[in-house]
Motif scaffolding. Sequence first.
Motif, short mmCIF file in Angstrom:
data_model
loop_
_atom_site.label_atom_id
_atom_site.label_comp_id
_atom_site.label_asym_id
_atom_site.label_seq_id
_atom_site.Cartn_x
_atom_site.Cartn_y
_atom_site.Cartn_z
N PHE A 192 0.84 -1.20 0.00
CA PHE A 192 0.00 0.00 0.00
C PHE A 192 0.87 1.25 0.00
N VAL A 193 1.90 1.24 0.83
CA VAL A 193 2.83 2.38 0.88
C VAL A 193 3.59 2.51 -0.43
N TRP A 194 3.95 1.38 -1.02
CA TRP A 194 4.73 1.38 -2.27
C TRP A 194 3.97 2.01 -3.43
N ILE A 195 2.66 1.75 -3.52
CA ILE A 195 1.90 2.27 -4.68
C ILE A 195 1.55 3.75 -4.52
N LEU A 196 1.65 4.29 -3.31
CA LEU A 196 1.35 5.71 -3.11
C LEU A 196 2.52 6.55 -3.60
N PRO A 197 2.27 7.62 -4.34
CA PRO A 197 3.37 8.42 -4.88
C PRO A 197 4.15 9.15 -3.80
N LYS A 198 5.45 9.33 -4.06
CA LYS A 198 6.26 10.12 -3.14
C LYS A 198 5.84 11.58 -3.25
N GLU A 199 5.78 12.25 -2.11
CA GLU A 199 5.34 13.64 -2.09
C GLU A 199 6.48 14.53 -1.65
#
Length: 402
Positions: A192-199
């Motif tokens: 889940f964390v991996w698919i969220l884009p870096k901000e």
Amino acid sequence: MADHMTAHLAGETASQAQKIATLAVCFTIVTLDGLDTTSIAFVAPVLSRAWNITPAAFTPAFVATSVGAVIGYMLSGPVAARWGKRQAAIWSVLVFGLGTLATVLATDIVSISIIRLITAIGLGGCLPIAVAAGADIMPSRYKETAAMLVATGLSAGSVIGGLIALPLIRDHGWTSIFIVGGIAPLLILPLFVWILPKETEVAKGGNPVLALFSDGLATSTILLWAFAFLVFIDAYALMFWIPTLLVDFGFEPSQAPLATAAFGTGGLVGNIILMLLVARFGIKPLLIAICLFAIACIVALSKAATASMLLPLIAGLGAGFICCCVGQAALAVSLYPPALRTTGVGWASASGRVGSIFGPALGGLMVSLGWAPRDIILTAIAPAVLAIVVLLVMRGIGRRTA
């Protein structure tokens, strides 16, 4: 503006593999959310016997779950805006995963209610982040479809829970459903964390909730909340009370689970049909048509003369109102820019969840006053009609601002 462009580029340039992976992970996390949300209902009959209390004594635990979800929905956007979606996702999943595991330590109604309240805050925090992430990865034409797909995970989770709860509880005891429901999201968390884009920027200094009322969004925001509140009133009132009311139609009490299953199955089928059509026709016209279909099913159910008509009509009600509950997330995605989607989805869902508390309570009041079951069912028309009016107004606003 930068956030909007980043999300737009992600949706238009992401590879097919990235889109599939993102939607799959978001759908899975919301499915586990739905499983954990409904898990308390599966164990209540067992615990009522083990703790020597009546099933009605579990009302505080059920209410605590709904209240916690509302808090989580409301916090998700501001937390994501302040610390980033990744941090918000990590804490949301940790709270609901560890909280679900901690439920096995409950020894009475007070302890299980407190644990469920805390756990549900995490449960509520996950949905808006997952829906927004699923919509952001898709091209503009398919954002509403993606939002509906991810939000449908809640229904899928409750259905899966219904399928696995009986064998798990029978073979391994009531704690097993919480052990499975707690470990699974913790295992999915890294994905889940991996698919969220870096901000690169998270704290903008503004209040994302107040932003829902700026730049001409105020009227649409209020209407969206009203729509969510109204359709959740009907969906949850019917979901809770139809099994009881059907006794007046000739059903045996032992057949009540069939009504619940028909309602949920109708909702899943309706969601699939809606997902296939939303990119072509748009979410608002489809929701108006679905509300009209639900009203027709209400009228037919109130006049049903034979038992053979009941389950298909109940499935029709599920297709109507569960689709509307999922559709409000797609409405929020279509209404707000990427920077506000998590907050927009969260607060609309919170409004709906308030309706999910109010609806069953209103149904219980009518039952306690001795209203005829067929008359009680007919009262569901009023919120549905108001929901259609809200959608028509929203559609008019959209045309004027297009």
